[in-house]
Every structure is written in structure tokens, then in C-alpha cells.
Design an enzyme around this catalytic site. Structure first.
Site, short mmCIF file in Angstrom:
data_model
loop_
_atom_site.label_atom_id
_atom_site.label_comp_id
_atom_site.label_asym_id
_atom_site.label_seq_id
_atom_site.Cartn_x
_atom_site.Cartn_y
_atom_site.Cartn_z
CG ASN A 175 -3.92 -2.79 6.43
OD1 ASN A 175 -3.74 -2.28 5.33
ND2 ASN A 175 -4.89 -3.66 6.66
CG HIS A 215 -5.46 -6.17 -0.56
ND1 HIS A 215 -6.64 -6.13 0.13
CD2 HIS A 215 -5.65 -7.02 -1.59
CE1 HIS A 215 -7.53 -6.91 -0.48
NE2 HIS A 215 -6.95 -7.46 -1.53
CD GLU A 233 -9.02 -8.57 -4.09
OE1 GLU A 233 -9.93 -8.38 -3.26
OE2 GLU A 233 -7.89 -9.00 -3.77
CE1 TYR A 288 -9.41 -2.66 -0.21
CE2 TYR A 288 -8.49 -0.76 -1.32
CZ TYR A 288 -8.33 -1.90 -0.55
OH TYR A 288 -7.07 -2.28 -0.14
CE LYS A 318 -3.98 -2.24 2.13
NZ LYS A 318 -5.11 -2.10 3.09
P1 CMP Z 1 -7.49 -4.58 3.16
O1 CMP Z 1 -7.00 -5.96 3.47
O2 CMP Z 1 -6.86 -3.89 2.03
O3 CMP Z 1 -9.08 -4.62 2.93
C1 CMP Z 1 -9.92 -3.53 3.19
C2 CMP Z 1 -9.19 -2.41 3.87
O4 CMP Z 1 -10.02 -1.48 4.51
C3 CMP Z 1 -8.34 -2.99 5.00
O5 CMP Z 1 -7.26 -3.69 4.48
C4 CMP Z 1 -8.01 -1.73 5.77
O6 CMP Z 1 -6.98 -0.99 5.14
C5 CMP Z 1 -9.31 -0.96 5.62
N1 CMP Z 1 -10.18 -1.12 6.78
C6 CMP Z 1 -10.86 -2.21 7.16
N2 CMP Z 1 -11.60 -1.97 8.27
C7 CMP Z 1 -11.37 -0.67 8.56
C8 CMP Z 1 -11.86 0.20 9.57
N3 CMP Z 1 -12.71 -0.23 10.50
N4 CMP Z 1 -11.42 1.48 9.57
C9 CMP Z 1 -10.56 1.91 8.62
N5 CMP Z 1 -10.08 1.13 7.62
C10 CMP Z 1 -10.47 -0.14 7.60
#
Ligand code: CMP
Length: 143
Positions: free
Chosen positions: A114, A117, A128, A51, A11
């Protein structure tokens, strides 16, 4: 794709922090092969499409802003049981809950930022990956 592939993105936060090389090393050391990879950037519209399953959730707009804010590394990686094993390698979505030694534990800044992905099912891995890679951009069995 048949259970031996998953899709990942490094990311914008992790690319910007200079963690690309270390994260790719962790993925390779985790037993995954790279099938396809590109350094690219999603438009806002592309991030909304990627998303779309999260459309309507309170974090959707800021997630889309963040994911289109800078370059990412997108990749298809392969290994037996790829989806589940990759999710083990990266750790829980919220890095506070991610196990010691996982990619998110080491490189994530927050729940949203985070670091990486990883697809959550074979079906989503296929979908995806198709957003980013044509058949001609996928290389298998070269190792
Ligand atoms: P990812 O695995 O990319 O899939 C969806 C993304 O949304 C997740 O990682 C986080 O980056 C984000 N995400 C999921 N839950 C939350 C939340 N409660 N608040 C903010 N971001 C979120």
C-alpha cells in the site's frame, strides 16, 4: 516528539515502481516538513521488530517478507497535528477504500503493498522513528 511529528516509510513496492519523488512531493505539498530521512533496507529481523504488534496475524509473515524485500525511504515529518493529518494525506490502509487524491489511492498496489506507512499514534511515531534515527540525524527549524 509531541504531536507535531509522525514517522513514514515509502514501502518497497513504491520505491521499486519509481514513485519515491512523487510521494515526497505530495508529502511536502501536504504541508509537511522533513525532519529526518534515509534510503535504507530493513532486514527480516528488523521488519519483525517494526511490525511486532501484528505478530500472530495471518498476514504477518508475508508482511515481513515484503517489507524486507527491497529498499525503503524512512522519514520523520512534521506539521501541526501530524499523525492525523498524515493519515488523511495517505488515505485508508486498503487502497480500495482510500479517498481520491490520497497517496495510497494514487500509488498503492494492494492492501499489503500500500505504498506508504504512517504511524497511528504519537506514541508509535516516537517508537518507530527511534528504530531508524538518532538525535544527530534529525533536523528541525531549518525552513
Ligand atoms: P501499515 O500502515 O504499514 O501497517 C501494517 C501493514 O500491514 C499495513 O500497512 C498493510 O501493509 C499490512 N496489512 C494490514 N492489514 C492487512 C491484511 N488484512 N492483509 C495483508 N496486509 C495487511
Amino acid at each position: 516528539m509531541n504531536g507535531n511529528y509522525t514517522f513514514t516509510m515509502i514501502k518497497p513496492c513504491a520505491v521499486k515502481a519509481g514513485f519515491t519523488g512523487r510521494i515526497l512531493a505530495d508529502i511536502l505539498e501536504g504541508g509537511f516538513d522533513i525532519v529526518a530521512m534515509k534510503f535504507t533496507r530493513m532486514t527480516r529481523e528488523q521488519a519483525e521488530t517494526f511490525y511486532s504488534v501484528h505478530q500472530g496475524k495471518p498476514f504477518f509473515e508475508s508482511l515481513v517478507d515484503f517489507m524486507s524485500s527491497g529498499p525503503i525511504v524512512a522519514a520523520i515529518v512534521s506539521k501541526e497535528n501530524a499523525v492525523a493529518d498524515f493519515r488523511t494525506l495517505i488515505g485508508a490502509t486498503n487502497p480500495e477504500n482510500a479517498a481520491e487524491g490520497t497517496i495510497r489511492r494514487k500509488y498503492a498496489e494492494s492492501l499489503q503493498r500500500n505504498a506508504v506507512h504512517g504511524s497511528d499514534s504519537d506514541e508509535n511515531a516516537t517508537l518507530e522513528a527511534s528504530h531508524f534515527f538518532s538525535g544527530f540525524e534529525r533536523f528541525q527549524g531549518y525552513r
